[in-house]
Design a protein around this motif. Structure first.
Motif, PDB file in Angstrom:
ATOM      1  N   PRO A  31     -23.747 -40.226 -42.842  1.00 33.41           N
ATOM      2  CA  PRO A  31     -23.079 -39.685 -41.659  1.00 33.41           C
ATOM      3  C   PRO A  31     -21.627 -39.335 -41.925  1.00 33.41           C
ATOM      4  CG  PRO A  31     -24.394 -41.610 -41.099  1.00 33.41           C
ATOM      5  CD  PRO A  31     -24.384 -41.512 -42.597  1.00 33.41           C
ATOM      6  N   ALA A  32     -21.095 -38.398 -41.171  1.00 31.40           N
ATOM      7  CA  ALA A  32     -19.708 -37.972 -41.338  1.00 31.40           C
ATOM      8  C   ALA A  32     -18.770 -39.134 -41.053  1.00 31.40           C
ATOM      9  CB  ALA A  32     -19.405 -36.813 -40.389  1.00 31.40           C
ATOM     10  N   GLY A  33     -17.576 -39.044 -41.590  1.00 35.37           N
ATOM     11  CA  GLY A  33     -16.579 -40.071 -41.335  1.00 35.37           C
ATOM     12  C   GLY A  33     -16.229 -40.849 -42.577  1.00 35.37           C
ATOM     13  N   GLY A  34     -16.991 -40.690 -43.654  1.00 34.90           N
ATOM     14  CA  GLY A  34     -16.687 -41.369 -44.908  1.00 34.90           C
ATOM     15  C   GLY A  34     -15.670 -40.577 -45.700  1.00 34.90           C
ATOM     16  N   HIS A  35     -14.393 -40.899 -45.496  1.00 34.91           N
ATOM     17  CA  HIS A  35     -13.303 -40.239 -46.201  1.00 34.91           C
ATOM     18  C   HIS A  35     -13.357 -38.725 -46.099  1.00 34.91           C
ATOM     19  CE1 HIS A  35     -12.708 -44.286 -47.694  1.00 34.91           C
ATOM     20  NE2 HIS A  35     -11.504 -43.902 -48.009  1.00 34.91           N
ATOM     21  N   GLY A  36     -13.594 -38.257 -44.883  1.00 37.36           N
ATOM     22  CA  GLY A  36     -13.502 -36.836 -44.596  1.00 37.36           C
ATOM     23  C   GLY A  36     -14.697 -36.007 -45.004  1.00 37.36           C
ATOM     24  N   MET A  37     -15.750 -36.634 -45.532  1.00 36.95           N
ATOM     25  CA  MET A  37     -16.930 -35.869 -45.923  1.00 36.95           C
ATOM     26  C   MET A  37     -17.610 -35.281 -44.691  1.00 36.95           C
ATOM     27  SD  MET A  37     -17.210 -35.863 -49.242  1.00 36.95           S
ATOM     28  CE  MET A  37     -18.921 -35.358 -49.479  1.00 36.95           C
ATOM     29  N   MET A  38     -18.010 -34.015 -44.790  1.00 35.37           N
ATOM     30  CA  MET A  38     -18.715 -33.364 -43.702  1.00 35.37           C
ATOM     31  C   MET A  38     -20.185 -33.778 -43.689  1.00 35.37           C
ATOM     32  SD  MET A  38     -16.449 -31.490 -42.140  1.00 35.37           S
ATOM     33  CE  MET A  38     -15.202 -32.741 -42.540  1.00 35.37           C
ATOM     34  N   SER A  39     -20.742 -33.907 -42.495  1.00 37.53           N
ATOM     35  CA  SER A  39     -22.175 -34.174 -42.363  1.00 37.53           C
ATOM     36  C   SER A  39     -22.950 -32.877 -42.573  1.00 37.53           C
ATOM     37  CB  SER A  39     -22.483 -34.722 -40.966  1.00 37.53           C
ATOM     38  OG  SER A  39     -22.261 -33.711 -39.992  1.00 37.53           O
ATOM     39  N   GLN A  40     -24.265 -32.985 -42.668  1.00 40.89           N
ATOM     40  CA  GLN A  40     -25.082 -31.783 -42.794  1.00 40.89           C
ATOM     41  C   GLN A  40     -24.923 -30.885 -41.582  1.00 40.89           C
ATOM     42  OE1 GLN A  40     -26.810 -30.772 -45.597  1.00 40.89           O
ATOM     43  NE2 GLN A  40     -26.808 -28.895 -44.375  1.00 40.89           N
ATOM     44  N   ALA A  41     -24.780 -31.483 -40.410  1.00 36.59           N
ATOM     45  CA  ALA A  41     -24.568 -30.703 -39.190  1.00 36.59           C
ATOM     46  C   ALA A  41     -23.247 -29.937 -39.253  1.00 36.59           C
ATOM     47  CB  ALA A  41     -24.592 -31.618 -37.969  1.00 36.59           C
ATOM     48  N   THR A  94     -10.144 -26.552 -39.539  1.00 43.46           N
ATOM     49  CA  THR A  94     -10.277 -27.844 -38.865  1.00 43.46           C
ATOM     50  C   THR A  94     -11.022 -28.850 -39.742  1.00 43.46           C
ATOM     51  OG1 THR A  94     -10.309 -26.759 -36.703  1.00 43.46           O
ATOM     52  CG2 THR A  94     -11.158 -29.005 -36.807  1.00 43.46           C
ATOM     53  N   GLN A  95     -12.133 -28.399 -40.331  1.00 44.74           N
ATOM     54  CA  GLN A  95     -12.916 -29.292 -41.177  1.00 44.74           C
ATOM     55  C   GLN A  95     -12.154 -29.664 -42.453  1.00 44.74           C
ATOM     56  OE1 GLN A  95     -16.668 -27.298 -41.890  1.00 44.74           O
ATOM     57  NE2 GLN A  95     -17.567 -28.015 -39.969  1.00 44.74           N
ATOM     58  N   MET A  96     -11.447 -28.695 -43.024  1.00 52.80           N
ATOM     59  CA  MET A  96     -10.770 -28.964 -44.293  1.00 52.80           C
ATOM     60  C   MET A  96      -9.580 -29.892 -44.113  1.00 52.80           C
ATOM     61  SD  MET A  96     -11.273 -28.446 -47.501  1.00 52.80           S
ATOM     62  CE  MET A  96     -12.318 -26.988 -47.647  1.00 52.80           C
ATOM     63  N   ILE A  97      -8.950 -29.855 -42.961  1.00 53.30           N
ATOM     64  CA  ILE A  97      -7.868 -30.821 -42.702  1.00 53.30           C
ATOM     65  C   ILE A  97      -8.426 -32.244 -42.772  1.00 53.30           C
ATOM     66  CG2 ILE A  97      -6.358 -31.749 -40.897  1.00 53.30           C
ATOM     67  CD1 ILE A  97      -5.818 -28.822 -40.042  1.00 53.30           C
ATOM     68  N   THR A  98      -9.534 -32.467 -42.076  1.00 52.41           N
ATOM     69  CA  THR A  98     -10.178 -33.789 -42.099  1.00 52.41           C
ATOM     70  C   THR A  98     -10.599 -34.154 -43.522  1.00 52.41           C
ATOM     71  OG1 THR A  98     -11.008 -33.490 -39.837  1.00 52.41           O
ATOM     72  CG2 THR A  98     -12.108 -35.142 -41.202  1.00 52.41           C
ATOM     73  N   HIS A  99     -11.142 -33.190 -44.217  1.00 54.86           N
ATOM     74  CA  HIS A  99     -11.604 -33.406 -45.591  1.00 54.86           C
ATOM     75  C   HIS A  99     -10.440 -33.800 -46.496  1.00 54.86           C
ATOM     76  CE1 HIS A  99     -13.970 -32.427 -49.282  1.00 54.86           C
ATOM     77  NE2 HIS A  99     -14.991 -32.687 -48.494  1.00 54.86           N
ATOM     78  N   HIS A 100      -9.344 -33.068 -46.399  1.00 53.97           N
ATOM     79  CA  HIS A 100      -8.157 -33.364 -47.212  1.00 53.97           C
ATOM     80  C   HIS A 100      -7.578 -34.736 -46.872  1.00 53.97           C
ATOM     81  CE1 HIS A 100      -8.211 -29.632 -49.186  1.00 53.97           C
ATOM     82  NE2 HIS A 100      -6.957 -29.230 -49.019  1.00 53.97           N
ATOM     83  N   GLU A 101      -7.569 -35.090 -45.599  1.00 48.34           N
ATOM     84  CA  GLU A 101      -7.037 -36.403 -45.210  1.00 48.34           C
ATOM     85  C   GLU A 101      -7.843 -37.524 -45.871  1.00 48.34           C
ATOM     86  OE1 GLU A 101      -5.160 -35.371 -40.771  1.00 48.34           O
ATOM     87  OE2 GLU A 101      -7.258 -36.007 -40.965  1.00 48.34           O
ATOM     88  N   GLY A 102      -9.150 -37.327 -45.966  1.00 42.94           N
ATOM     89  CA  GLY A 102      -9.982 -38.316 -46.646  1.00 42.94           C
ATOM     90  C   GLY A 102      -9.660 -38.408 -48.125  1.00 42.94           C
ATOM     91  N   ALA A 103      -9.441 -37.258 -48.779  1.00 46.36           N
ATOM     92  CA  ALA A 103      -9.095 -37.262 -50.198  1.00 46.36           C
ATOM     93  C   ALA A 103      -7.773 -37.978 -50.440  1.00 46.36           C
ATOM     94  CB  ALA A 103      -9.023 -35.823 -50.716  1.00 46.36           C
ATOM     95  N   ILE A 104      -6.833 -37.798 -49.532  1.00 45.61           N
ATOM     96  CA  ILE A 104      -5.533 -38.459 -49.670  1.00 45.61           C
ATOM     97  C   ILE A 104      -5.696 -39.978 -49.581  1.00 45.61           C
ATOM     98  CG2 ILE A 104      -3.322 -38.834 -48.499  1.00 45.61           C
ATOM     99  CD1 ILE A 104      -3.299 -35.810 -47.903  1.00 45.61           C
ATOM    100  N   MET A 105      -6.540 -40.452 -48.685  1.00 45.61           N
ATOM    101  CA  MET A 105      -6.803 -41.891 -48.583  1.00 45.61           C
ATOM    102  C   MET A 105      -7.381 -42.434 -49.900  1.00 45.61           C
ATOM    103  SD  MET A 105      -8.465 -42.129 -44.751  1.00 45.61           S
ATOM    104  CE  MET A 105      -8.880 -43.849 -44.962  1.00 45.61           C
ATOM    105  N   MET A 106      -8.323 -41.704 -50.478  1.00 45.94           N
ATOM    106  CA  MET A 106      -8.924 -42.116 -51.747  1.00 45.94           C
ATOM    107  C   MET A 106      -7.884 -42.136 -52.862  1.00 45.94           C
ATOM    108  SD  MET A 106     -12.356 -39.794 -51.284  1.00 45.94           S
ATOM    109  CE  MET A 106     -13.092 -40.116 -52.889  1.00 45.94           C
ATOM    110  N   ALA A 107      -7.036 -41.119 -52.867  1.00 44.99           N
ATOM    111  CA  ALA A 107      -6.003 -41.027 -53.905  1.00 44.99           C
ATOM    112  C   ALA A 107      -4.976 -42.152 -53.763  1.00 44.99           C
ATOM    113  CB  ALA A 107      -5.319 -39.671 -53.827  1.00 44.99           C
TER     114      ALA A 107
END
Length: 227
Positions: free
Chosen positions: A149-159, A178-191
């Motif tokens: 499901p979505a929410g794991g460090h900005g990863m998008m769900s299939q939907a 909009t999606q890429m902002i969320t995605h990038h925020e997740g990558a920053i957390m991982m980094a």
């Protein structure tokens, strides 16, 4: 005659002593050279070992960031295949692809060097779980892997991915941002976690670069949406 024999005998003894001395010196030099060579080899081995030293955080970072980057590239490809997209958004998608493609290859190279697979073993959780040889600080995993499901460090769900695929024109551009902002925020957390806990210098350097570049892109995307 007896006196002359004594001279010859003495000369022979002296010559033997010289030969023995030469052999002894040669043996000493050889041992010294061998010890020097061994020390140099040991030092080289130590440097090489230090250069490749890594821990579980490094493995987790690479195994998690590879699919994260791959999804960003997939999202960018979706957008680039559409018509009537704002040129600024097109340029950003191309920028994301050109930055993250080489980073994927670099991280795959690290995992190969470390003798670790590109995907973690286990039940689909992020690297760090089920890895007794790479105990993780702060309690282990980093969230769901792709397909979860979505929410794991900005990863998008299939939907989410389907919605982006189906969107067209300006709406597709807005959804991508909009999606890429969320995605990038997740990558920053991982980094950030890699910087805190990682050991492999190149991985820590990449993490710093990701934070800098992707935060800049987040600011750019927010400005696009506001405009």
């Amino acid at each position: 005659m007896q006196h002359r024999g004594f001279r010859f005998g003495f000369a022979a003894i002296a010559a033997s002593a010289l030969v023995v001395s030469a052999c002894s010196n040669g043996s000493t030099d050889s041992s010294s050279d061998s010890a020097t060579t061994s020390a140099a080899a040991s030092a080289t081995s130590s440097v090489a070992s230090g250069a490749t030293a890594h821990n579980g955080s490094d493995v987790m970072f690479a195994q998690g960031m590879i699919p994260h980057h791959q999804q960003a590239i997939e999202m960018s490809d979706m957008l680039l295949g559409k018509q009537d997209i704002d040129p600024e958004v097109v340029s950003l998608a191309e920028q994301i692809k050109s930055a993250q493609g080489p980073e994927i290859e670099q991280m795959q190279g690290w995992l190969q060097e470390w003798g670790v697979g590109s995907t973690p073993p286990g039940d689909g959780t992020m690297p760090g779980h089920h890895m007794p040889d790479h105990q993780m600080p702060h309690g282990g995993g980093m969230g769901p892997m792709p397909g979860m499901p979505a929410g794991g460090h900005g990863m998008m769900s299939q939907a989410d991915m389907t919605a982006l695929q189906n969107a067209q024109g300006p709406e597709a551009g807005r959804l991508f941002l909009t999606q890429m902002i969320t995605h990038h925020e997740g990558a920053i957390m991982m980094a950030q976690r890699e910087i805190e806990s990682g050991q492999f210098p190149a991985a820590v350097d990449m993490a710093r670069s990701i934070i800098s570049s992707q935060q800049s892109e987040i600011d750019q995307m927010r400005a696009m949406l506001a405009g």
